[in-house]
Design a protein around this motif. Structure first.
Motif, PDB file in Angstrom:
ATOM      1  N   SER A 160       0.857  -1.178   0.000  1.00 18.85           N
ATOM      2  CA  SER A 160       0.000   0.000   0.000  1.00 18.85           C
ATOM      3  C   SER A 160       0.894   1.229   0.000  1.00 18.85           C
ATOM      4  O   SER A 160       2.044   1.183   0.461  1.00 18.85           O
ATOM      5  CB  SER A 160      -0.922   0.006   1.221  1.00 18.85           C
ATOM      6  OG  SER A 160      -1.965  -0.938   1.067  1.00 18.85           O
ATOM      7  N   LYS A 186      -3.499   4.873   6.649  1.00 15.34           N
ATOM      8  CA  LYS A 186      -4.910   5.045   6.307  1.00 15.34           C
ATOM      9  C   LYS A 186      -5.274   4.169   5.106  1.00 15.34           C
ATOM     10  O   LYS A 186      -6.357   3.554   5.074  1.00 15.34           O
ATOM     11  CB  LYS A 186      -5.189   6.512   5.997  1.00 15.34           C
ATOM     12  CG  LYS A 186      -6.648   6.823   5.749  1.00 15.34           C
ATOM     13  CD  LYS A 186      -6.858   8.317   5.557  1.00 15.34           C
ATOM     14  CE  LYS A 186      -8.332   8.645   5.308  1.00 15.34           C
ATOM     15  NZ  LYS A 186      -8.539  10.111   5.129  1.00 15.34           N
ATOM     16  N   ALA A 187      -4.371   4.097   4.137  1.00 17.45           N
ATOM     17  CA  ALA A 187      -4.616   3.256   2.958  1.00 17.45           C
ATOM     18  C   ALA A 187      -4.762   1.796   3.355  1.00 17.45           C
ATOM     19  O   ALA A 187      -5.659   1.092   2.877  1.00 17.45           O
ATOM     20  CB  ALA A 187      -3.472   3.430   1.958  1.00 17.45           C
ATOM     21  N   GLN A 188      -3.901   1.324   4.258  1.00 22.42           N
ATOM     22  CA  GLN A 188      -3.951  -0.082   4.668  1.00 22.42           C
ATOM     23  C   GLN A 188      -5.213  -0.428   5.442  1.00 22.42           C
ATOM     24  O   GLN A 188      -5.669  -1.572   5.404  1.00 22.42           O
ATOM     25  CB  GLN A 188      -2.707  -0.424   5.483  1.00 22.42           C
ATOM     26  CG  GLN A 188      -1.450  -0.511   4.637  1.00 22.42           C
ATOM     27  CD  GLN A 188      -0.234  -0.900   5.451  1.00 22.42           C
ATOM     28  OE1 GLN A 188      -0.016  -0.394   6.553  1.00 22.42           O
ATOM     29  NE2 GLN A 188       0.572  -1.803   4.920  1.00 22.42           N
ATOM     30  N   ARG A 189      -5.777   0.549   6.120  1.00 21.72           N
ATOM     31  CA  ARG A 189      -7.031   0.281   6.832  1.00 21.72           C
ATOM     32  C   ARG A 189      -8.177   0.019   5.859  1.00 21.72           C
ATOM     33  O   ARG A 189      -9.192  -0.581   6.239  1.00 21.72           O
ATOM     34  CB  ARG A 189      -7.372   1.457   7.754  1.00 21.72           C
ATOM     35  CG  ARG A 189      -6.485   1.542   8.990  1.00 21.72           C
ATOM     36  CD  ARG A 189      -7.065   2.465  10.039  1.00 21.72           C
ATOM     37  NE  ARG A 189      -7.080   3.859   9.629  1.00 21.72           N
ATOM     38  CZ  ARG A 189      -6.092   4.718   9.862  1.00 21.72           C
ATOM     39  NH1 ARG A 189      -4.991   4.324  10.503  1.00 21.72           N
ATOM     40  NH2 ARG A 189      -6.184   5.970   9.471  1.00 21.72           N
ATOM     41  N   ARG A 190      -8.028   0.421   4.622  1.00 28.17           N
ATOM     42  CA  ARG A 190      -9.076   0.216   3.617  1.00 28.17           C
ATOM     43  C   ARG A 190      -8.905  -1.071   2.827  1.00 28.17           C
ATOM     44  O   ARG A 190      -9.777  -1.429   2.043  1.00 28.17           O
ATOM     45  CB  ARG A 190      -9.121   1.413   2.664  1.00 28.17           C
ATOM     46  CG  ARG A 190      -9.544   2.711   3.336  1.00 28.17           C
ATOM     47  CD  ARG A 190      -9.854   3.799   2.329  1.00 28.17           C
ATOM     48  NE  ARG A 190      -8.664   4.319   1.662  1.00 28.17           N
ATOM     49  CZ  ARG A 190      -8.343   4.124   0.387  1.00 28.17           C
ATOM     50  NH1 ARG A 190      -9.122   3.384  -0.381  1.00 28.17           N
ATOM     51  NH2 ARG A 190      -7.246   4.639  -0.126  1.00 28.17           N
ATOM     52  N   GLY A 191      -7.758  -1.775   3.001  1.00 29.77           N
ATOM     53  CA  GLY A 191      -7.588  -3.027   2.281  1.00 29.77           C
ATOM     54  C   GLY A 191      -6.170  -3.215   1.790  1.00 29.77           C
ATOM     55  O   GLY A 191      -5.226  -2.619   2.304  1.00 29.77           O
ATOM     56  N   ARG A 194      -3.706  -0.495  -1.500  1.00 30.30           N
ATOM     57  CA  ARG A 194      -4.477   0.742  -1.599  1.00 30.30           C
ATOM     58  C   ARG A 194      -3.559   1.966  -1.656  1.00 30.30           C
ATOM     59  O   ARG A 194      -2.385   1.903  -1.290  1.00 30.30           O
ATOM     60  CB  ARG A 194      -5.434   0.872  -0.415  1.00 30.30           C
ATOM     61  CG  ARG A 194      -6.486  -0.213  -0.350  1.00 30.30           C
ATOM     62  CD  ARG A 194      -7.321  -0.282  -1.615  1.00 30.30           C
ATOM     63  NE  ARG A 194      -8.358  -1.274  -1.551  1.00 30.30           N
ATOM     64  CZ  ARG A 194      -9.638  -1.000  -1.272  1.00 30.30           C
ATOM     65  NH1 ARG A 194     -10.013   0.238  -1.047  1.00 30.30           N
ATOM     66  NH2 ARG A 194     -10.526  -1.979  -1.240  1.00 30.30           N
ATOM     67  N   GLU A 196      -3.388   6.260  -0.823  1.00 32.02           N
ATOM     68  CA  GLU A 196      -3.949   7.439  -0.155  1.00 32.02           C
ATOM     69  C   GLU A 196      -3.015   8.623  -0.421  1.00 32.02           C
ATOM     70  O   GLU A 196      -1.793   8.499  -0.309  1.00 32.02           O
ATOM     71  CB  GLU A 196      -4.069   7.195   1.344  1.00 32.02           C
ATOM     72  CG  GLU A 196      -4.723   8.314   2.121  1.00 32.02           C
ATOM     73  CD  GLU A 196      -6.227   8.412   1.896  1.00 32.02           C
ATOM     74  OE1 GLU A 196      -6.792   9.506   2.108  1.00 32.02           O
ATOM     75  OE2 GLU A 196      -6.827   7.376   1.517  1.00 32.02           O
TER      76      GLU A 196
END
Length: 211
Positions: A160, A186-191, A194, A196
């Motif tokens: 990510s 934050k990107a990793q929290r979405r999958g 990812r 951001e």
């Protein structure tokens, strides 16, 4: 690529290895002001990042152009480390670094290891759209490489990416590095795999107007 799952005693040992890996992470201080304050000096990798960030910042400030910082992190690193072990992980990092560097077409773009699980790319005079394209090309090249990660839903290693873009003025502001680090989290929290982007240019314009 088929995803291989673990069960029974194999699954138990995987959980034990994961716990041990996370314990090791807790004992290794990350790069940041708090870690520097505790140790009294910067680790060598952190110093390299700081030097490249300072060089890129000065270059962009002199030419009034944008600086992009990309933070790239292995998704599910703790599980990956626990499953494959330190030696295999280090071999994968060498491959990852080669994959990233192959996408850096300009001599001014620099890729450095960062912390336990990622890389930092300092890209002077790079607009945000070009940074997005770079992140996309890195992701595509990594998919083609196909490094196995059986504990990931993707079945292979993914990265990510967090991008921070700033228009440097005056002395170095390390907030751009912190912003990239927060963006990748934050990107990793979405999958998986990812992206951001954090644009700090509006913030800097407001500061100059207030002054």
């Amino acid at each position: 690529m088929n995803r291989v799952t673990m069960s029974g005693s194999d699954g138990l040992w995987a959980r034990i290895r994961t716990a041990l890996a996370r314990g090791n992470e807790a004992h290794e201080p990350p790069y940041g002001q708090a870690a520097i304050a505790r140790s009294g000096k910067k680790p060598r990798l952190a110093q390299r990042i700081d030097e490249e960030l300072r060089r890129g910042w000065s270059y962009c400030a002199e030419r009034n152009v944008s600086l992009c910082v990309l933070a790239l992190e292995i998704d599910g690193y703790a599980d990956y480390f626990a499953t494959y072990g330190r030696e295999s992980v280090e071999d994968s990092f060498d491959t990852l670094e080669s994959v990233i560097r192959a996408q850096l077409s300009r001599p001014s773009d620099v890729c450095l290891r960062s912390g336990q699980s990622g890389f930092v790319v300092v890209a002077p005079d790079m607009p945000a759209l070009m940074a997005r394209d770079l992140a996309s090309r890195i992701a595509a090249a990594l998919r083609r490489e196909g490094i196995p990660h059986r504990e990931s839903h993707a079945g292979q290693v993914t990265l990510s990416t967090g991008i921070a873009v700033v228009n440097p003025q005056g002395k170095l502001d390390r907030a751009v590095l912190n912003a990239a680090s927060q963006a990748v989290k934050k990107a990793q929290r979405r999958g998986l795999a990812r992206l951001e982007v954090t644009d700090l240019r509006g913030r800097d314009d407001k500061r100059r107007q207030a002054a």
